[in-house]
Design an enzyme around this catalytic site. Structure first.
Site, PDB file in Angstrom:
ATOM      1  N   CYS A  24       0.805  -1.216   0.000  1.00 17.64           N
ATOM      2  CA  CYS A  24       0.000   0.000   0.000  1.00 17.64           C
ATOM      3  C   CYS A  24       0.841   1.271   0.000  1.00 17.64           C
ATOM      4  O   CYS A  24       2.002   1.270   0.405  1.00 17.64           O
ATOM      5  CB  CYS A  24      -0.895   0.023   1.225  1.00 17.64           C
ATOM      6  SG  CYS A  24      -2.009  -1.366   1.267  1.00 17.64           S
ATOM      7  N   GLY A  50       0.483  -0.125  -5.074  1.00 15.67           N
ATOM      8  CA  GLY A  50      -0.795  -0.824  -5.008  1.00 15.67           C
ATOM      9  C   GLY A  50      -1.697  -0.432  -6.147  1.00 15.67           C
ATOM     10  O   GLY A  50      -1.855   0.760  -6.418  1.00 15.67           O
ATOM     11  N   ASN A 126      -0.792   1.695   5.829  1.00 19.40           N
ATOM     12  CA  ASN A 126       0.129   0.834   5.085  1.00 19.40           C
ATOM     13  C   ASN A 126       0.825  -0.080   6.087  1.00 19.40           C
ATOM     14  O   ASN A 126       1.459   0.401   7.024  1.00 19.40           O
ATOM     15  CB  ASN A 126       1.160   1.694   4.349  1.00 19.40           C
ATOM     16  CG  ASN A 126       2.269   0.870   3.701  1.00 19.40           C
ATOM     17  OD1 ASN A 126       3.389   1.337   3.551  1.00 19.40           O
ATOM     18  ND2 ASN A 126       1.978  -0.348   3.311  1.00 19.40           N
ATOM     19  N   GLY A 127       0.719  -1.386   5.851  1.00 19.21           N
ATOM     20  CA  GLY A 127       1.370  -2.340   6.747  1.00 19.21           C
ATOM     21  C   GLY A 127       0.407  -3.436   7.144  1.00 19.21           C
ATOM     22  O   GLY A 127      -0.762  -3.433   6.755  1.00 19.21           O
ATOM     23  N   TYR A 269      13.240  -3.764  -3.659  1.00 16.30           N
ATOM     24  CA  TYR A 269      12.223  -3.867  -4.692  1.00 16.30           C
ATOM     25  C   TYR A 269      11.111  -2.817  -4.651  1.00 16.30           C
ATOM     26  O   TYR A 269      10.797  -2.202  -5.667  1.00 16.30           O
ATOM     27  CB  TYR A 269      11.569  -5.257  -4.632  1.00 16.30           C
ATOM     28  CG  TYR A 269      10.409  -5.387  -5.593  1.00 16.30           C
ATOM     29  CD1 TYR A 269      10.617  -5.678  -6.933  1.00 16.30           C
ATOM     30  CD2 TYR A 269       9.098  -5.181  -5.163  1.00 16.30           C
ATOM     31  CE1 TYR A 269       9.561  -5.765  -7.824  1.00 16.30           C
ATOM     32  CE2 TYR A 269       8.037  -5.263  -6.044  1.00 16.30           C
ATOM     33  CZ  TYR A 269       8.276  -5.560  -7.372  1.00 16.30           C
ATOM     34  OH  TYR A 269       7.233  -5.631  -8.242  1.00 16.30           O
TER      35      TYR A 269
END
Ligand code: SF4
Length: 476
Positions: A24, A50, A126-127, A269
């Protein structure tokens, strides 16, 4: 050191086609007359984090509204909704989602808005909470009703309960954050202001910047470049920042952990190379990964070729350090959407070719060193090696710019279970045979950690490579 030379075709595995690696992205702004529009632009810059859904929650003069939908930012927000154009808000938060926890349905799209006391409150997160299963079971047993199946709701339920017990809303929110474990970079917005927090380990990035008099927050600094904002600093692990409507800031540490756990895979990445993440330049770090990989695992090759786009900067670093020429020997089709890269098993070969196509003139008769950011399940690597050979490559050596993935992630990255991770089942030697590479080598864990420069290497999480989890997942 992870390295081996091998060359033999093996048909040991055919697994699901592709590893989906996005997660996200969050963005927020306070005290700007075009808050929703700026957020829309910020989300475009975070799209790589995302692609399943996008949403914006904006507030102005005590009134808040939410708009969200499934798909890319360009699908959900080609423009702001018509009814928002005359009042784009003075505060807004936005979210792009990949479902690391929860199904890919609109009820799970964020920001997630609720009525909280007399407020309209929305949260963008996010997470992943590593104790979410335990909390969900407990909350359901004690009467909570969940709308979706994502972790953010747990935080809101805990806050609501605390508030009902008499604690003021923001304190209740802070209490909820203190009581959950795992990864969260979170923005919460209501009519009067915004709260921004990062878990005490700092798993996921969150940056703060300024755009004139406005305060902005983003998962990555590339969104600041997009809107012309100035990067100021990271939101610190365990810090909560309150911003009033007029942009006044108050901050404190709500939860402290001596152990930090910045996700090293953000640098390998996830994050964009034009971002600063954990105070590191993603671009420079990826090039260092490539250079150290060249030191650890030299190769006799004519050409360094990256898997676009993720292997690009490590390949540049490898080429610079080894002196072997770099060439873009594989063309990536940027117009293949996600639906096309999730085919049935029968379409696997076609799908790989749809997305990535070797350029014959570049690779024919050459000994190729292919640089990739990771091998997760192994099936796409095998297809890539095969198509290079079919297009005339004399030899194909693979170099991977991180160590082998042997364990799943419980902090927001969608790696499969250990059983599906090729490196947890096979040795590097065996993987080289499975993917039919002439040689295969991975960057070592120490080598990878030697590439971070701004933060102590021990402050990074590398559990998916080492199995050393900074926070034990509580699955029951
Ligand atoms: Fe990142 Fe791996 Fe740690 Fe997950 S387990 S947070 S992917 S380093």
């Amino acid at each position: 050191m992870y390295g081996v030379a091998s060359r033999n075709i093996s048909n040991l595995i055919i697994l699901e086609f592709i590893m989906i690696k996005e997660h996200c992205g969050v963005f927020g702004i306070v005290n700007h007359p075009e808050a929703a529009e700026i957020t829309r632009l910020g989300l475009f810059a975070l799209q790589h984090r995302g692609q399943e859904s996008a949403g914006i929650f904006k507030c102005i003069n005590g009134k808040c509204e939410l708009h969200r939908g499934m798909g890319l930012v360009a699908d959900v927000f080609p423009k702001l909704p018509r009814e928002w154009r005359d009042s784009p808000g003075t505060m807004a938060i936005g979210h792009v989602r990949y479902s690391t926890a929860g199904k890919s349905v609109i009820t799970n799209a964020q920001p997630f808005a609720v009525e909280f006391d007399k407020w309209n409150l929305a949260v963008a997160h996010n997470g992943t909470l590593s104790d979410a299963p335990r909390w969900r079971t407990h909350l359901k047993r004690t009467g909570a009703i969940f709308q979706g199946d994502f972790d953010t709701e747990i935080i809101l339920h805990l806050a609501a309960r605390r508030h009902r017990a008499g604690q003021p809303p923001w304190e209740a929110f802070e209490y909820a954050l203190k009581n959950v474990e795992g990864a969260y970079s979170i923005l919460a917005l209501y009519e009067k202001g915004m709260a921004v927090a990062r878990d005490p380990y700092g798993f996921r990035p969150l940056a703060m910047g300024r755009l004139g008099k406005a305060v902005v927050f983003s998962s990555e600094t590339c969104a600041f470049d997009m809107i012309g904002a100035k990067y100021e600093r990271e939101v610190e692990p365990g810090e909560i920042i309150f911003v009033t409507e007029s942009g006044k800031i108050k901050s404190h540490c709500f939860s402290f952990s001596k152990r930090k756990a910045y996700c090293i895979f953000e640098l390998v990445y996830f994050s964009r190379p034009d971002s600063m993440v954990f105070n590191e330049s993603v671009y420079a770090t990826r090039k260092r990964f490539g250079a150290v990989l060249a030191d650890e695992h030299p190769v006799d090759a004519d050409l360094i070729v990256p898997i676009p786009d993720s292997g690009m900067y490590a390949a540049l670093g490898y080429s610079e350090r080894s002196g072997i020429p770099f060439d873009l020997g594989i063309m990536r089709n940027h117009y293949v959407g996600r639906t096309f890269i999730r085919p049935s098993a029968d379409d696997r070969k076609t799908a790989v070719n749809l997305k990535l196509n070797p350029i014959k003139e570049a690779i024919k008769g050459k000994r190729i060193c292919l640089v990739e950011d990771s091998i997760v399940r192994g099936n796409t690597s095998r297809e890539r090696v095969r198509t290079l050979r079919e297009n005339g490559a004399k030899e194909v050596h693979m170099r991977i710019s991180c160590p082998p993935h042997i364990q799943p992630c419980y902090y927001g990255i969608d790696f499969p279970s250990s059983d599906e991770l090729i490196a947890s089942r096979y040795s590097v030697d065996e993987i080289a045979k499975i993917i039919d590479a002439d040689s295969l080598s991975y960057l070592s864990l120490d080598g990878m950690l030697s590439c971070v420069k701004q933060t102590c290497p021990k402050d990074y999480c590398h559990a998916c490579f080492s199995g050393k989890y900074p926070v034990k997942p509580r699955l029951k």
